[in-house]
Design a protein around this motif. Structure first.
Motif, PDB file in Angstrom:
ATOM      1  N   UNK A 155       0.890  -1.179   0.000  1.00  0.00           N
ATOM      2  CA  UNK A 155       0.000   0.000   0.000  1.00  0.00           C
ATOM      3  C   UNK A 155       0.918   1.216   0.000  1.00  0.00           C
ATOM      4  N   UNK A 156       0.424   2.358  -0.514  1.00  0.00           N
ATOM      5  CA  UNK A 156       1.245   3.561  -0.445  1.00  0.00           C
ATOM      6  C   UNK A 156       1.508   3.930   1.018  1.00  0.00           C
ATOM      7  N   UNK A 157       2.580   4.643   1.246  1.00  0.00           N
ATOM      8  CA  UNK A 157       2.937   5.002   2.610  1.00  0.00           C
ATOM      9  C   UNK A 157       1.885   5.898   3.258  1.00  0.00           C
ATOM     10  N   UNK A 158       1.511   6.978   2.541  1.00  0.00           N
ATOM     11  CA  UNK A 158       0.538   7.936   3.078  1.00  0.00           C
ATOM     12  C   UNK A 158      -0.663   8.025   2.150  1.00  0.00           C
ATOM     13  N   UNK A 159      -1.850   7.836   2.706  1.00  0.00           N
ATOM     14  CA  UNK A 159      -3.063   7.830   1.897  1.00  0.00           C
ATOM     15  C   UNK A 159      -3.996   8.950   2.353  1.00  0.00           C
ATOM     16  N   UNK A 160      -4.429   9.759   1.391  1.00  0.00           N
ATOM     17  CA  UNK A 160      -5.259  10.928   1.686  1.00  0.00           C
ATOM     18  C   UNK A 160      -6.600  10.778   0.976  1.00  0.00           C
ATOM     19  N   UNK A 161      -7.548  10.059   1.574  1.00  0.00           N
ATOM     20  CA  UNK A 161      -8.820   9.825   0.875  1.00  0.00           C
ATOM     21  C   UNK A 161      -9.611  11.117   0.713  1.00  0.00           C
ATOM     22  N   UNK A 162     -10.445  11.121  -0.285  1.00  0.00           N
ATOM     23  CA  UNK A 162     -11.349  12.250  -0.502  1.00  0.00           C
ATOM     24  C   UNK A 162     -12.592  12.043   0.361  1.00  0.00           C
ATOM     25  N   UNK A 163     -12.513  12.511   1.600  1.00  0.00           N
ATOM     26  CA  UNK A 163     -13.624  12.287   2.531  1.00  0.00           C
ATOM     27  C   UNK A 163     -14.867  13.087   2.147  1.00  0.00           C
ATOM     28  N   UNK A 164     -14.652  14.191   1.437  1.00  0.00           N
ATOM     29  CA  UNK A 164     -15.796  14.985   1.002  1.00  0.00           C
ATOM     30  C   UNK A 164     -16.691  14.146   0.086  1.00  0.00           C
ATOM     31  N   UNK A 165     -16.031  13.448  -0.820  1.00  0.00           N
ATOM     32  CA  UNK A 165     -16.765  12.566  -1.732  1.00  0.00           C
ATOM     33  C   UNK A 165     -17.491  11.467  -0.943  1.00  0.00           C
ATOM     34  N   UNK A 166     -16.805  10.942   0.049  1.00  0.00           N
ATOM     35  CA  UNK A 166     -17.380   9.902   0.908  1.00  0.00           C
ATOM     36  C   UNK A 166     -18.623  10.428   1.631  1.00  0.00           C
ATOM     37  N   UNK A 167     -18.565  11.689   2.091  1.00  0.00           N
ATOM     38  CA  UNK A 167     -19.732  12.306   2.736  1.00  0.00           C
ATOM     39  C   UNK A 167     -20.886  12.399   1.747  1.00  0.00           C
ATOM     40  N   UNK A 168     -20.541  12.728   0.517  1.00  0.00           N
ATOM     41  CA  UNK A 168     -21.587  12.976  -0.480  1.00  0.00           C
ATOM     42  C   UNK A 168     -22.245  11.691  -0.970  1.00  0.00           C
ATOM     43  N   UNK A 216     -24.926   8.021   2.422  1.00  0.00           N
ATOM     44  CA  UNK A 216     -24.460   9.351   2.842  1.00  0.00           C
ATOM     45  C   UNK A 216     -25.145   9.744   4.159  1.00  0.00           C
ATOM     46  N   UNK A 217     -24.409  10.350   5.098  1.00  0.00           N
ATOM     47  CA  UNK A 217     -24.983  10.660   6.410  1.00  0.00           C
ATOM     48  C   UNK A 217     -26.016  11.784   6.328  1.00  0.00           C
ATOM     49  N   UNK A 255     -12.248   7.363  -4.207  1.00  0.00           N
ATOM     50  CA  UNK A 255     -11.736   8.149  -3.078  1.00  0.00           C
ATOM     51  C   UNK A 255     -10.237   8.427  -3.230  1.00  0.00           C
ATOM     52  N   UNK A 256      -9.609   7.638  -4.065  1.00  0.00           N
ATOM     53  CA  UNK A 256      -8.191   7.843  -4.372  1.00  0.00           C
ATOM     54  C   UNK A 256      -8.003   7.730  -5.877  1.00  0.00           C
ATOM     55  N   UNK A 257      -7.056   8.526  -6.384  1.00  0.00           N
ATOM     56  CA  UNK A 257      -6.696   8.394  -7.793  1.00  0.00           C
ATOM     57  C   UNK A 257      -5.183   8.255  -7.866  1.00  0.00           C
TER      58      UNK A 257
END
Ligand code: SF4
Ligand code: SF4
Lengths: 285, 503
Positions: free
Chosen positions: B59-72, B82-83, B297-299
């Motif tokens: 896996x990559x060392x540091x992963x920065x998911x797009x949480x905004x997309x996850x919220x949506x 979506x919450x 969530x990741x590209x």
């Protein structure tokens, strides 16, 4: 003044790049040498007198940073290790570590701090002894977009320096005692001008704060000073009640002033009184 | 397999810490990524360090998911809708965090929490919102037990941001690490002051130079782990580092160092990074099947390689023959100028090489001033920092930082330790921070000397947790053990205390 702005110099005891205790925000503080008062509780007695070149401190300096040239003590800033032995040696409430600086030189010292500060504060000693110098200094500092505050004991008549007052953004004034006799005893100087200045600075809207040191051994005098000052300043400026602390006070003064810190209860009581008299912006420091 | 037994018997490790250590042993049995003899030698000599990443990156060392997309849109894989309110939003996030891998297997980024949660907080009674956030933060502190777990707030003042600050002060937790994205035009003075007070009391948030990061990454950047700038919906594949002090001992002169030694090791490390990145992208399953990727969530193109370094101070001092660190790098113009030259050389090198799979960073790796590992000792100060205890007065320390910060978009920062009086005058501190960032400082951290939670090199630990390790007890926090090492071997907690006035 015979001197021109270019050649005017003033004795500077110290320049502190960043200070968070000399007015609002982060400021550069410039301490000038010399003071007409001689307060018992002075924490920097070495700022009171100009050096008389007696030479005593030369002997004790461990870094050979002091020498006598043409009858004058010369301080080598590079060699100095800032141990303050010279200051403890000196019996004249002076310091050999004084720089005679021109306005341009002081500006040069302020310049690197400029992005990090909102202004400068001039202090002492009593900086108003150098009012002409301050006028030139403030003129230059204003060009840098910085504010200029004066920290003073009020022993010099502010009303005689209108131009300086216009350049200045505010004054922080010490009122050490209201009773003239007690003030004379405490500071070896009359408080007449200080009280006149208090009224004058209020009238021209330049009073930023007043400060009174609360003394553990003099409850009545504390009360009198706080009461009168409060009645005069009301809500027009901050009033800081500073707790007397014995640290740094010279030995012969400690017996009179006390070896304890002024009590919290006493300070709180005085604060209540100040507020009841209308000085609602009173805080304990 | 002595190592395995040792891990299983180590009483200071928690169950999860043992599990991770065992996984690392297994990973290192594989040698699919072949190392050249030169790299093996460079590692042995301590010039190149792989940051404990292991032989086979899965896996990559540091992963920065797009949480905004996850919220949506929620997640199909996690079967989450979506919450609709704050409770659901926090719960969804807590579930998501458990599925975000990283080098430590804990998520290094939790999102820009205030902007993520503000729409829900606004719809809710503030008392209830605070209760919900309190449980959320408590859950994070007790389950994501690693101080590299990092959340961002700002740049704008929000209700959520304020609640997070209040709770951070009340709860005094080491986790998560927290950054304020600070822009004097977007962030109010009032909010900046609240952050400054909170930072003094709890060592967080740190202040990130928002404008600087935006100029390099555009708006969608994150600060993760210690202080690492990375792109949202992306991250960092790998971080390898040059240990510059060791490298300097390989050269006989400054000339030789700049023209031979440095390019040689830069090239070795660059190729090592390339091999690892190609493996992650081409051969490991991560970018093919992980739901974070398949659900968007990741590209892959938003990831980059982090070209790290430590020990610039000791490197410069060694090359110039300076024995007393107090008279060297940080307090010596010649050493500072050499430092800039070295970093400029490294930057030029990195910019000259087209890197695969780093589309969003112009097909180049980006520099990272690594904060050091507990095992580094005093030979290698973090990144470009002045050795602890040799810091000049604050104004000079800031000026020194600004010489280097522009070179490190994937992270560099400096730490200041204050005495109590600053707490009474937060605006004075904000004045300094404003000035520092305007002068080109990237990342500013600080704390009061008297705190329990303190910043070691980039991450936070509790002094009380270190005391537990001293007594050979377990610490829930994964990195307490690093803090102990940094304290014991690098004197990392002995940095200069800045007084209310400094000359
Ligand atoms: S500083 Fe004091 S001791 Fe030294 S020469 Fe001047 S008066 Fe004498
Ligand atoms: S502080 Fe005074 S005594 Fe000490 S080195 Fe400097 S000049 Fe000499």
């Amino acid at each position: 003044m015979l001197l021109t702005a270019e050649s005017m110099k003033a004795p500077v005891n110290k320049i502190i790049s960043f200070s968070n205790v000399d007015g609002p925000g982060n400021r550069t503080s410039i301490f000038f040498q010399g003071c007409p008062f001689k307060c018992w509780y002075c924490h920097n007695p070495e700022t009171i007198h100009r050096c008389n070149n007696c030479g005593a401190c030369l002997e004790t300096c461990p870094a050979s940073a002091l020498s006598m040239i043409d009858g004058k003590v010369v301080w080598d800033k590079e060699k100095c290790v800032d141990c303050d032995t010279c200051i403890h040696t000196c019996k004249f409430m002076a310091s050999p570590k004084i720089e005679e600086l021109e306005v341009a030189e002081v500006i040069e010292r302020i310049m690197p701090n400029r992005p990090f500060i909102r202004g400068i504060t001039v202090s002492g000693g009593e900086c108003m002894l150098h009012a002409e110098f301050l006028k030139e200094l403030f003129r230059e500092v204003k060009k840098m977009g910085l504010t200029c505050l004066i920290d003073s004991n009020g022993s010099i008549d502010f009303s005689k320096h209108e131009e300086l007052m216009e350049l200045c953004d505010g004054v922080m004034l010490d009122v050490k005692a209201y009773d003239p006799v007690f003030h004379e005893a405490l500071c070896a100087h009359s408080n007449h001008r200080t009280l006149n200045n208090l009224h004058y600075l209020l009238s021209i809207n330049k009073l930023l704060e007043v400060r009174t040191v609360i003394l553990p051994n003099y409850p009545e005098e504390n009360l009198q000073t706080v009461t009168h000052v409060s009645e005069i300043i009301l809500d027009k400026c901050d009033y800081k009640l500073l707790k007397y602390r014995p640290f740094g006070v010279r030995e012969e003064a400690l017996d009179k002033m006390g070896r304890i810190i002024a009590s919290d209860e006493e300070c709180k009581r005085l604060r209540e009184i100040a507020i009841s008299k209308g000085a609602i912006r009173t805080i304990i420091v | 397999m002595e190592e395995v037994l040792k891990i299983v018997q180590d009483e200071t490790l928690t169950y999860h810490q043992q599990l991770l250590a065992l996984a690392k042993v297994a990973e290192n049995l594989d040698h699919t990524i072949q190392l050249s003899d030169e790299v093996i030698q460079a590692k042995k000599d301590g010039v190149i360090c792989d940051m404990g990443e292991g032989n086979l990156p899965y896996r990559p060392r540091y992963i920065i998911p797009d949480y905004q997309l996850f919220m949506e849109k929620g997640s199909k894989f996690l079967e989450l809708e979506p919450p609709k309110d704050l409770w659901e939003a926090c719960n969804n996030l807590l579930i998501m965090y458990r599925h975000v891998p990283s080098i430590t297997s804990f998520p290094v980024y939790l999102g820009n929490l205030d902007t993520l949660l503000e729409p829900f907080v606004e719809k809710m009674d503030l008392v209830e919102a605070k209760k919900c956030l309190r449980l959320f933060l408590l859950n994070i502190d007790r389950t994501l037990t690693d101080s590299f777990v990092h959340a961002d707030i700002g740049p704008k003042d929000t209700k959520t941001g304020r609640l997070i600050l209040e709770l951070t002060e009340e709860m005094q937790l080491a986790i998560p690490n927290l950054t304020l994205k600070y822009d004097p035009e977007l962030t109010s003075d009032e909010f900046a002051q609240l952050c400054a007070v909170c930072m003094m009391k709890t060592a967080k948030p740190s202040f990130a130079n928002h404008r600087m990061f935006v100029s390099e990454w555009q708006e969608d950047y994150a600060i993760a782990s210690c202080y690492n700038g990375l792109r949202i919906a992306g991250g960092g594949y790998t971080l390898q580092r040059l240990r510059l002090y060791e490298m300097s001992t390989k050269a006989n002169s400054i000339d030789e160092f700049l023209n031979k030694t440095l390019p040689y090791y830069c090239d070795l490390m660059w190729n090592l990074m390339n091999d690892r990145i190609c493996f992650i992208v081409e051969k490991s399953s991560f970018f093919k099947s992980n739901f974070l990727v398949t659900e968007g969530f990741l590209k892959q193109e938003n990831f980059t390689g982090m070209f790290g370094l430590v020990g610039l101070a000791e490197c410069c001092n060694h090359l110039l023959g300076i024995q007393d660190p107090k008279k060297g790098f940080g307090n010596n113009k010649e050493a500072d100028e050499l430092g800039v030259k070295i970093i400029q050389t490294i930057e030029d090198f990195v910019n000259s090489k087209e890197a695969k799979y780093c589309e969003s960073t112009n097909n180049r790796y980006r520099l990272h001033a690594q904060v050091g590992l507990d095992s580094d000792g005093r030979e290698n100060s973090p990144g470009c920092r002045i050795p602890v205890g040799c810091e000049p007065e604050m104004a000079k320390q800031i000026a020194h930082s600004t010489l280097f910060h522009k070179y490190f978009p994937t992270g560099i920062g400096d730490i200041f330790k204050y005495e109590e009086t600053w707490l009474k005058t937060p605006m004075a501190l904000v004045d300094i921070i404003k000035g520092a960032l305007a002068q080109g400082m990237r990342y500013y951290s600080g704390y009061l000397a008297s705190n329990d939670v303190v910043r070691v090199t980039g991450y936070l630990v509790k002094k009380s947790e270190l005391a537990k390790l001293d007594a050979h007890k377990q610490s829930l926090n994964n990195v307490s053990v690093f803090g102990k090492g940094a304290r014991d071997y690098s004197n990392a907690l002995d940095r200069r205390v800045h007084e209310s006035t400094c000359q």
